[in-house]
Design a protein around this motif. Structure first.
Motif, mmCIF file in Angstrom:
data_model
loop_
_atom_site.group_PDB
_atom_site.id
_atom_site.type_symbol
_atom_site.label_atom_id
_atom_site.label_comp_id
_atom_site.label_asym_id
_atom_site.label_seq_id
_atom_site.Cartn_x
_atom_site.Cartn_y
_atom_site.Cartn_z
ATOM 1 N N GLU A 1 0.818 -1.211 0.000
ATOM 2 C CA GLU A 1 0.000 0.000 0.000
ATOM 3 C C GLU A 1 0.853 1.263 0.000
ATOM 4 N N ALA A 2 1.964 1.247 0.710
ATOM 5 C CA ALA A 2 2.853 2.416 0.720
ATOM 6 C C ALA A 2 3.472 2.625 -0.658
ATOM 7 N N GLN A 3 3.789 1.527 -1.354
ATOM 8 C CA GLN A 3 4.315 1.653 -2.713
ATOM 9 C C GLN A 3 3.278 2.275 -3.640
ATOM 10 N N THR A 4 2.048 1.801 -3.571
ATOM 11 C CA THR A 4 0.978 2.349 -4.410
ATOM 12 C C THR A 4 0.759 3.822 -4.097
ATOM 13 N N ALA A 5 0.759 4.160 -2.815
ATOM 14 C CA ALA A 5 0.555 5.555 -2.404
ATOM 15 C C ALA A 5 1.647 6.453 -2.970
ATOM 16 N N LEU A 6 2.898 6.018 -2.850
ATOM 17 C CA LEU A 6 4.013 6.835 -3.320
ATOM 18 C C LEU A 6 3.987 6.964 -4.847
ATOM 19 N N PRO B 1 7.118 -15.863 -12.111
ATOM 20 C CA PRO B 1 8.181 -15.788 -13.136
ATOM 21 C C PRO B 1 7.945 -14.690 -14.172
ATOM 22 N N HIS B 2 6.717 -14.190 -14.276
ATOM 23 C CA HIS B 2 6.425 -13.136 -15.247
ATOM 24 C C HIS B 2 6.407 -11.749 -14.615
ATOM 25 N N SER B 3 6.674 -11.688 -13.319
ATOM 26 C CA SER B 3 6.614 -10.400 -12.630
ATOM 27 C C SER B 3 7.682 -9.459 -13.178
ATOM 28 N N SER B 4 7.236 -8.283 -13.643
ATOM 29 C CA SER B 4 8.195 -7.363 -14.262
ATOM 30 C C SER B 4 7.742 -5.908 -14.133
ATOM 31 N N GLU B 5 7.208 -5.546 -12.977
ATOM 32 C CA GLU B 5 6.778 -4.167 -12.761
ATOM 33 C C GLU B 5 7.992 -3.317 -12.385
ATOM 34 N N ALA B 6 8.675 -2.826 -13.403
ATOM 35 C CA ALA B 6 9.941 -2.128 -13.186
ATOM 36 C C ALA B 6 9.780 -0.884 -12.314
ATOM 37 N N TYR B 7 8.742 -0.092 -12.574
ATOM 38 C CA TYR B 7 8.566 1.147 -11.820
ATOM 39 C C TYR B 7 8.268 0.853 -10.358
ATOM 40 N N ARG B 8 7.380 -0.111 -10.102
ATOM 41 C CA ARG B 8 7.091 -0.482 -8.723
ATOM 42 C C ARG B 8 8.349 -1.003 -8.035
#
Length: 333
Positions: A175-180, A256-263
Motif C-alpha cells: 500500500e505504501a508503494q501504491t501511495a508513493l 516468473p512473469h513479474s516485471s513491474e519495473a517502476y514499482r
C-alpha cells in the motif's frame, strides 16, 4: 536480545517502534493489528446476525499475504456465526508456479475447514498467462494484463458468491508503494479512487454519493462488491515471519512473469527510506489515507460515468471494458 514484554528470546526487532518481540508476542502483535483494522474500518456490519451472516470472500493466492490473512480471519471469526469466510483462488495459467500455490490454498482451506472455490483464466477467458506473455499483443508488462483479468474475475465471482466484502492480502509495503507511486505521478483522481475502493471505512449511515455515506464512510454499491485490506498495517517482512512461525502452507516465491519495473524502483526507494527513517511507511499511509478522504469529495460524480460494457456487461466508463479490449487484442494475434 530479550523480548521487550517478557524474558524470552526475541525473534524480531521492529525499528519503527523500538520493540523486540519473542515468537508469542510477535504473533500476538500481528493478530492484534489485523483485528484493530477490522474494528476501525467497521468491516463487520452491525446488521450481521447468526441468522443473516456476512460473507467475506478472500482472494486466496497461496502466497504469504493471503494465507496469513485467511489464517488470522479464521482464528478471529471461527466461532462467530455472523461471518462466513470463503477462499477464492485464481489459476492464471503459469506453469510450475500457480500449481504449487494452488496446493497451498487447498491445504489451508482443508485444514481450517472453509469453503474454497477455484477458477481459471482458461475457463473464464480461454487464455493462459504463459501464452499471453509470449504473444504480448499490446507490448505491455505481464502484470498489466494479469491485473485486469484478476480484478475482473475477483469482482464477478465475489458477486456470484453473494459476498458482502471482498478481501485481499495487501500488506503495508504494497500500500505504501501504491501511495508513493500515485503521489509521484500526481494522480489525484487515482488517490481518490484508491481510497473509495479499498481504504475508507464502512458505516451504516446512508444518503451520500460516490459510494460514500454522509459521514464519509463507504456505502453499499450496486456496481461492485466493496473491497477491504485488513493486513495493510503489517509490513511485508513481518507477514513472512508470521507465516514461517505459524508453519502456514504458503508458497513464497515470485511469479516468473513479474516485471513491474517502476514499482520495483519505488520498492527499493521505500526500503532505503525505512532503513534510514524507521516508520516512513506508516507515515506515508497515515497521510495518504487522510488526503484520500479529502480528495474523494472532489470526485463525487464518478459513479455517474459508469455504463455496461457492450460485450460482457461489466461496469465500465468505456463502450468496451479494458478486459474485453485486451482479450480482443489477444484473439487477433
Amino acid at each position: 536480545m530479550e523480548c521487550t514484554k517478557c524474558d524470552r528470546e526475541a525473534v524480531m526487532h521492529a525499528a519503527y517502534s523500538g520493540a523486540h518481540l519473542c515468537e508469542t508476542h510477535f504473533c500476538e502483535s500481528v493478530d492484534r493489528r489485523v483485528r484493530k483494522r477490522i474494528r476501525e474500518d467497521s468491516l463487520l456490519s452491525d446488521a450481521a446476525t447468526p441468522e443473516d451472516p456476512e460473507t467475506w470472500v478472500i482472494g486466496l493466492s497461496g502466497g504469504k499475504d493471503s494465507v496469513v490473512l485467511t489464517h488470522v480471519l479464521h482464528e478471529t471469526f471461527a466461532q462467530d456465526p455472523r461471518v462466513e469466510i470463503v477462499g477464492l483462488t485464481i489459476h492464471e495459467g503459469i506453469e510450475g508456479y500457480r500449481d504449487k500455490s494452488l496446493d497451498a490454498c487447498v491445504e489451508l482451506a482443508d485444514e481450517i475447514g472453509i469453503r474454497h472455490e477455484v477458477v481459471s483464466y482458461a475457463e473464464e477467458f480461454g487464455v493462459r498467462m504463459d501464452d499471453v506473455v509470449e504473444d504480448d499483443p499490446e507490448n505491455m508488462a505481464a502484470c498489466a494484463y494479469c491485473g485486469v483479468f484478476r480484478r475482473d474475475v475477483l469482482s464477478r465471482y465475489a458477486e456470484r458468491l453473494d459476498a458482502d466484502k471482498l478481501l485481499t492480502g495487501h500488506n503495508l509495503d504494497d500500500e505504501a508503494q501504491t501511495a508513493l507511486m500515485n503521489f509521484l505521478e500526481g494522480d489525484v483522481a487515482q488517490i481518490a479512487k484508491h481510497f473509495d475502493a479499498s481504504l475508507g471505512g464502512f458505516g451504516d449511515e446512508t444518503g451520500g454519493s460516490n459510494g460514500r455515506n454522509n459521514d464519509g464512510t463507504r456505502a453499499e454499491s450496486d456496481e461492485f462488491v466493496p473491497r477491504a485490506k485488513p493486513l495493510r498495517d503489517v509490513p511485508e517482512k513481518e507477514v513472512a515471519l508470521y507465516a514461517h512461525l505459524k508453519d502456514l502452507p504458503a508458497h513464497i516465491t515470485e511469479c516468473p512473469h513479474s516485471s513491474e519495473a517502476y514499482r520495483g524502483e519505488i520498492q527499493r526507494l521505500l526500503y532505503d527510506l525505512e532503513e534510514n527513517h524507521p516508520g516512513t511507511r506508516h507515515s506515508i499511509m497515515a497521510g495518504y489515507e487522510e488526503l484520500g478522504e479529502i480528495v474523494s469529495h472532489e470526485y463525487d460524480d464518478r459513479s455517474a460515468d459508469l455504463r455496461e460494457c457492450d460485450r460482457c456487461g461489466s461496469a465500465t466508463t468505456r463502450e468496451i471494458c479494458r478486459k474485453c479490449s485486451l482479450l480482443s487484442a489477444i484473439e487477433a494475434v
